[in-house]
Design an enzyme around this catalytic site. Sequence first.
Site, PDB file in Angstrom:
ATOM      1  CB  CYS A   1      14.534  -3.091   3.038  1.00 40.55           C
ATOM      2  SG  CYS A   1      13.182  -2.660   4.104  1.00 40.55           S
TER       3      CYS A   1
ATOM      4  CD  GLU B   1      16.273   0.143   6.169  1.00 38.40           C
ATOM      5  OE1 GLU B   1      15.993   0.355   7.357  1.00 38.40           O
ATOM      6  OE2 GLU B   1      16.631  -0.967   5.752  1.00 38.40           O
TER       7      GLU B   1
ATOM      8  CE  LYS C   1       0.708   4.260   9.567  1.00 37.05           C
ATOM      9  NZ  LYS C   1       0.268   2.900   9.143  1.00 37.05           N
TER      10      LYS C   1
ATOM     11  CD  GLU D   1      11.719  -3.707  -1.950  1.00 34.30           C
ATOM     12  OE1 GLU D   1      10.984  -2.714  -1.941  1.00 34.30           O
ATOM     13  OE2 GLU D   1      12.607  -3.914  -1.098  1.00 34.30           O
TER      14      GLU D   1
ATOM     15  CB  THR E   1      11.210   3.502  -3.457  1.00 32.34           C
ATOM     16  OG1 THR E   1      12.327   2.789  -2.913  1.00 32.34           O
ATOM     17  CG2 THR E   1      11.726   4.697  -4.231  1.00 32.34           C
TER      18      THR E   1
HETATM   19  P1  ADP Z   1       4.233  -1.608   1.755  1.00 31.58           P
HETATM   20  O1  ADP Z   1       3.683  -1.275   0.396  1.00 31.58           O
HETATM   21  O2  ADP Z   1       5.304  -2.604   1.715  1.00 31.58           O
HETATM   22  O3  ADP Z   1       3.194  -1.864   2.795  1.00 31.58           O
HETATM   23  P2  ADP Z   1       4.482   1.123   2.514  1.00 31.58           P
HETATM   24  O4  ADP Z   1       5.607   2.036   2.203  1.00 31.58           O
HETATM   25  O5  ADP Z   1       3.168   1.375   1.872  1.00 31.58           O
HETATM   26  O6  ADP Z   1       5.028  -0.320   2.215  1.00 31.58           O
HETATM   27  O7  ADP Z   1       4.228   1.069   4.074  1.00 31.58           O
HETATM   28  C1  ADP Z   1       5.186   1.386   5.080  1.00 31.58           C
HETATM   29  C2  ADP Z   1       4.528   2.268   6.113  1.00 31.58           C
HETATM   30  O8  ADP Z   1       4.145   3.504   5.484  1.00 31.58           O
HETATM   31  C3  ADP Z   1       3.246   1.718   6.706  1.00 31.58           C
HETATM   32  O9  ADP Z   1       3.180   2.070   8.080  1.00 31.58           O
HETATM   33  C4  ADP Z   1       2.162   2.424   5.927  1.00 31.58           C
HETATM   34  O10 ADP Z   1       0.934   2.520   6.604  1.00 31.58           O
HETATM   35  C5  ADP Z   1       2.784   3.793   5.740  1.00 31.58           C
HETATM   36  N1  ADP Z   1       2.252   4.575   4.615  1.00 31.58           N
HETATM   37  C6  ADP Z   1       1.714   4.132   3.456  1.00 31.58           C
HETATM   38  N2  ADP Z   1       1.354   5.162   2.664  1.00 31.58           N
HETATM   39  C7  ADP Z   1       1.673   6.301   3.325  1.00 31.58           C
HETATM   40  C8  ADP Z   1       1.578   7.706   3.031  1.00 31.58           C
HETATM   41  N3  ADP Z   1       1.058   8.157   1.905  1.00 31.58           N
HETATM   42  N4  ADP Z   1       2.047   8.579   3.949  1.00 31.58           N
HETATM   43  C9  ADP Z   1       2.596   8.152   5.104  1.00 31.58           C
HETATM   44  N5  ADP Z   1       2.706   6.847   5.442  1.00 31.58           N
HETATM   45  C10 ADP Z   1       2.258   5.936   4.570  1.00 31.58           C
END
Ligand code: ADP
Length: 495
Positions: free
Chosen positions: A298, A264, A189, A398, A244
């Site tokens: 990161c 990570e 994903k 961050e 995080t």
């Molecule tokens: P950022 O805020 O920097 O975009 P995220 O941690 O939200 O970082 O995003 C990293 C990945 O996690 C993306 O592929 C995002 O779509 C996915 N993501 C965001 N929220 C969720 C969630 N609740 N469960 C699983 N994956 C998620």
Amino acid sequence: MIDTPSTMRPAFLSNPDKLHFIDGKWQPSATSEAIQTFNPATGKVLATLARGGQADIDAAVSAARRAFEGPWSRFTPHERYALMLRVCDVIERNFDELAVLDTLDMGAPLSRTKAMKEGLLKTIMYFASQAMNWSGATIPNSLAGNYTTLTIKAPIGVIGGITPWNAPLISMWWIMGGALATGCTAVLKPAEDASLTTLRTAELLTEAGVPAGVINVVTGYGAEVGAALAAHMGVDRIAFTGSTVTGREIIKASAGNMKRIQLELGGKSPDIVFADANLDKAVPGAAMAVFNNSGQICSAGTRIFVQRSCYEEFVARLVAFTNTVRVGDPFDPAVQLGPLVSERQLDRVMTYMAIGANEGARLAAGGIRLTGELSEGYFVAPTVFADVGNHMRVAREEIFGPVASVIPFDTAEEALRLANDTEYGLGGAVWTSSVGTMTRMIHGIKAGKVWVNCYGLADPAVGFSGVKQSGYGVKGGAQHVDGFLYEKSVCINGD
Ligand code: ADP
């Protein structure tokens, strides 16, 4: 306005809609819903992606399970190795297209995405080498009788890979590489802001001979399709790179079937400059440790601690260097930094610029959104806050933008105390000419990775992992591959 030349639009973009890649085929979303992805340099729609949901994850996980149990499970280590060399070849031949896609999708300069070629191919080759290199052990036992005891390793099953938008070209390989080397299968994903490279790569893998269903890609929003993948009872392990906050959600979602997890997560890494450092190297080194990829890394060294006796000189030289960094059209070969990935990220970074100023940090360079011909993209100037206190939000949270916080210190003890006064523990670095100082910092910095007189270098054979709220589970090296395996202990009665 930036005008990306049409010759720079890969044919892949001309396909009307980017669908999910499930079971070796393009498949629309069960709901037929779509989302848009933008070119961050222009603010214009780049492509339409399928908006996945539970039904699409169900289909992808079923395909991955069938593939896991099908002919793929009978590939010998050598066959997987040979397949991965073919994969490497296909990626090498199509690399320029992938680099352009990443640049259009997430904004990193083409010079940067193209420069990833060697590292990417080395990564795939490293994982190929591991296909024939994992094993269990024969362990002498103290049982009474004629018993032989040993361990064997086996692929864990279906891997859910949730990846971020900051370096899709390479991020996906931490999942694909491990899966292909061990006989696992995967559902990826990618981030909704930058999914195109992962989709195109999945298609290329099929061209290289990777069986249908081994690598699947489902696109859409994290809270929808990401959450469905993280909670799916048919997924055995999740590999996640991201924030995080989301990492915590992944841990919760994994509880249903006790998934294994590798995370990570965020960082606020310390970069410690001692007065005996070679400033000709430390100034550009520490600057680019923050600014590279527009600060969207990161392990970026966002807190620069500088020994007071060279503090004023360091700040002056850092500001002078920062003002020479070229920000602009990612397709201009002279440009070093492109835009931030999205409007949301732009808002976030601009908010932190205001927070830093309000907290009393001294804005020494940057601090602005760039206008003129860059006004329609999400460009910000590389920014230096000097005289920052480690308690300030710009030093604790961050930002994920090109924003350096410079903090003075007097002694090595103080440097370590401040460096470790953070909830994160991803990376850290020291610049010094003293072996003694270097050694104290290597042992003292609480982080998964420490650089000495350099920053950010990585090799796929050298694993790393976060500590504290930066996550756990090794990325890279033999232990990375081990994460895709489970161990059985076997006891054989020889009588
Ligand atoms: P950022 O805020 O920097 O975009 P995220 O941690 O939200 O970082 O995003 C990293 C990945 O996690 C993306 O592929 C995002 O779509 C996915 N993501 C965001 N929220 C969720 C969630 N609740 N469960 C699983 N994956 C998620």
